[in-house]
Scaffold this motif. Structure first.
Motif, short mmCIF file in Angstrom:
data_model
loop_
_atom_site.label_atom_id
_atom_site.label_comp_id
_atom_site.label_asym_id
_atom_site.label_seq_id
_atom_site.Cartn_x
_atom_site.Cartn_y
_atom_site.Cartn_z
N LEU A 126 0.84 -1.27 -0.17
CA LEU A 126 0.08 0.01 0.04
C LEU A 126 0.78 1.32 -0.08
O LEU A 126 0.66 2.23 -0.68
CB LEU A 126 -0.90 -0.01 1.26
CG LEU A 126 -2.01 -1.12 1.30
CD1 LEU A 126 -2.77 -0.89 2.40
CD2 LEU A 126 -2.67 -1.44 -0.05
N LYS A 127 1.75 1.16 0.84
CA LYS A 127 2.79 2.51 0.86
C LYS A 127 3.72 2.46 -0.47
O LYS A 127 3.83 3.71 -1.06
CB LYS A 127 3.94 2.18 1.80
CG LYS A 127 3.54 2.74 3.29
CD LYS A 127 4.61 2.46 4.39
CE LYS A 127 4.02 2.55 5.65
NZ LYS A 127 4.60 1.72 6.70
N LEU A 128 3.89 1.55 -1.10
CA LEU A 128 4.45 1.55 -2.73
C LEU A 128 3.51 2.16 -3.63
O LEU A 128 3.89 2.90 -4.47
CB LEU A 128 4.96 0.27 -3.02
CG LEU A 128 5.72 0.12 -4.18
CD1 LEU A 128 6.97 0.99 -4.59
CD2 LEU A 128 6.01 -1.46 -4.63
N LEU A 131 -6.61 -5.98 -2.21
CA LEU A 131 -6.02 -4.89 -2.08
C LEU A 131 -6.05 -3.65 -2.39
O LEU A 131 -5.83 -2.58 -1.83
CB LEU A 131 -4.61 -5.22 -2.97
CG LEU A 131 -3.64 -6.32 -2.16
CD1 LEU A 131 -2.44 -6.97 -3.43
CD2 LEU A 131 -2.71 -5.83 -1.04
N THR A 132 -6.93 -3.62 -3.56
CA THR A 132 -7.74 -2.43 -3.98
C THR A 132 -8.66 -1.83 -2.87
O THR A 132 -8.57 -0.48 -2.47
CB THR A 132 -8.54 -2.48 -5.26
OG1 THR A 132 -7.77 -3.18 -6.32
CG2 THR A 132 -9.20 -1.66 -5.62
N ASP A 133 -9.34 -2.58 -2.24
CA ASP A 133 -10.39 -2.16 -1.05
C ASP A 133 -9.42 -1.64 0.04
O ASP A 133 -9.84 -0.61 0.59
CB ASP A 133 -11.14 -3.38 -0.64
CG ASP A 133 -12.00 -4.17 -1.89
OD1 ASP A 133 -12.32 -3.11 -2.77
OD2 ASP A 133 -12.15 -4.89 -1.67
N LEU A 134 -8.29 -2.35 0.40
CA LEU A 134 -7.75 -1.89 1.41
C LEU A 134 -6.92 -0.31 1.08
O LEU A 134 -7.09 0.59 1.95
CB LEU A 134 -6.44 -2.73 1.93
CG LEU A 134 -6.87 -4.05 2.45
CD1 LEU A 134 -5.79 -5.15 2.60
CD2 LEU A 134 -7.64 -4.22 3.50
N VAL A 170 -11.85 2.55 -8.17
CA VAL A 170 -11.15 1.75 -9.55
C VAL A 170 -9.89 2.44 -9.53
O VAL A 170 -9.04 1.70 -10.14
CB VAL A 170 -12.21 2.39 -10.84
CG1 VAL A 170 -11.57 1.94 -12.02
CG2 VAL A 170 -13.58 1.91 -10.39
N LEU A 171 -9.58 3.55 -9.27
CA LEU A 171 -8.17 3.97 -9.71
C LEU A 171 -7.01 3.52 -8.68
O LEU A 171 -6.18 3.17 -9.08
CB LEU A 171 -8.36 5.74 -9.33
CG LEU A 171 -6.82 6.61 -9.81
CD1 LEU A 171 -6.77 6.13 -11.26
CD2 LEU A 171 -7.19 8.14 -9.36
#
Lengths: 308, 138
Positions: free
Chosen positions: A19-21, A134-137, A285-286
């Protein structure tokens, strides 16, 4: 070599690192334009998809890599009877990493047994969809500034909705998470998900009506009642309109609520809700593209995993 | 009943009474040419009743299958009429081609050449899940 079949394949620290990346790549896109130069991503989609496949392809292209693949089983040798394992073995000779979607549960696990390149599960039937998680997080972290201490309402098809199962498994790793499960009796979460929440010490409650609980929520995660998960068309038609989010239902909701949806939506969120600032699903989405960039780098570049 | 009647072979002791035939089938003991004795309902201090299987030949026994069916079994390896090794079993962590996934949505339902792999997910209840779809054994 690492793969991503299930969100629980990643530790909490690894998820946080991805997420940080993603945030770092978003903040400084020029620094990463050549990051995956000369690398090839194969997208093997045995089942149709818009967002997942295109976001993977856009992610790889924006990192300077290239893409190849197919977007339906009919367009591959599967139509001639080739097995998943043979297809994956073959494509591993052409590509550096594979993102695959398959209608059968566990197909990526079969792929992992023969592959020579990293495999990303881009959805296997009603089972797992870790890149959506991962998108949701990433979306939740950007919208709320944290991944702990919040109440998450999950609404709609909680039985077959793979995104719901993966999101619960991921969020259950964090402190102070409560779930409110909003669904008709026929579409309640499977028992193994209930067991998982109990094992992780999460609080959870169930409700049949969105209106009864919407004021308690920090996140409202809406899902589509998916036609392809039903054996029976009559059941699909009877249940699909049960849970529709409208501006009226949002009146008692918190001002800082975030509404997420893995998309595509059919009727479950009125288009009138789109203008509400609490509607986060297009920002989501983004996030999907940005987090997939980070994941590709995590799997292909050992430095991103702290291994080199 | 004494086990020293076998010179070289295996004695499966402490089998739950009534399970001997199931084990006989799972281990494909009917394929052997040697003598195989199934002794049912033997009096046992610990178990009340137990079954015993005696195999009059050294062979590789699939301990995973035995541990899955009946983890209370003791496997005695007999050489020159004496017990040279005594193995106590535990439920195996992973089973390969013992159980078959019944989930019609599982990849194994359409690609039969895949190994059927099940993993132990609950040691207390001895529950196994398909490694592919995570469906529970039925």
């Amino acid at each position: 070599m690492r793969h991503l079949l299930n969100i629980t394949d990643l530790t909490v620290d690894e998820v946080d690192g991805i997420l940080k990346l993603a945030d770092e790549i978003t903040a400084h896109p020029d620094d990463y334009r050549e990051a995956m130069r000369y690398k090839k991503l194969a997208t093997l989609f045995f089942e149709p998809s818009t967002r997942t496949r295109l976001s993977f392809e856009a992610a790889m292209l924006e990192l300077g890599g290239s893409v190849l693949g197919f977007s339906s089983a009919d367009a591959s040798s599967t139509a001639k009877g080739e097995t998943v394992t043979d297809t994956v073995r073959t494509v591993g000779c052409y590509a550096d990493i594979i993102a695959m979607r398959h209608p059968k549960e566990g197909a990526p696990m079969a792929a992992v047994q023969v592959t020579t390149v990293p495999i990303i599960n881009a959805g296997d039937g009603g089972h797992n969809h870790p890149t959506q998680t991962l998108t949701d997080l990433l979306t939740i972290r950007r919208e709320k500034g944290r991944l702990s201490n919040m109440t998450i309402g999950l609404c709609g098809d909680l039985k077959f909705g793979r995104t719901v199962h993966s999101l619960i498994a991921a969020m259950a790793q964090y402190e102070g998470i409560s779930f409110v499960l909003i669904s008709p009796q026929e579409l309640r979460v499977p028992q193994y998900i209930e067991r998982l929440m109990r094992e992780k010490g999460c609080r959870f409650s169930e409700a049949e009506r969105m209106e009864d609980v919407i004021d308690q929520l920090d996140i409202l995660y809406m899902t589509r009642v998916q036609r392809e998960r039903f054996f029976n068309e009559a059941d699909y038609i009877r249940l699909r309109d049960s849970y529709i989010l409208t501006p009226e239902k949002l009146i008692p909701a918190r001002k800082d609520l975030s509404i997420l949806h893995p998309l595509p939506r059919v009727t479950e969120i009125s288009h009138k809700v789109d203008a509400d600032p609490r509607a986060s699903y297009f920002r989501q989405v983004l996030c999907g593209k940005q987090v997939r960039k980070a994941l590709i780098m995590f799997l292909l570049d050992p430095k991103q995993r702290g291994e080199a | 009943m004494n086990i020293d009647s076998i010179q070289n072979g295996i004695v499966l002791d402490h089998i739950t009474a009534g399970s001997a035939m199931r084990i006989y089938r799972y281990l494909h003991l009917d394929d052997l040419d040697c003598s195989v004795a199934i002794i049912k309902n033997v009096k046992s201090g610990k178990q009340g009743k137990k079954d015993i299987i005696k195999i009059d030949e050294a062979m590789d026994v699939d301990l995973d299958i035995l541990g899955y069916i009946d983890p209370g079994i003791t496997v005695n390896m007999i050489r020159d009429g004496a017990i040279v090794e005594k193995r106590r079993l535990a439920p195996p962590k992973r089973l390969k081609n013992v159980l078959v996934c019944k989930n019609p949505r599982c990849i194994t339902s359409v690609e039969p050449e895949l190994d059927q792999i099940f993993e132990l997910v609950d040691e207390k209840r001895r529950t196994y899940c398909c490694a592919y779809c995570e469906g529970r054994e039925k």
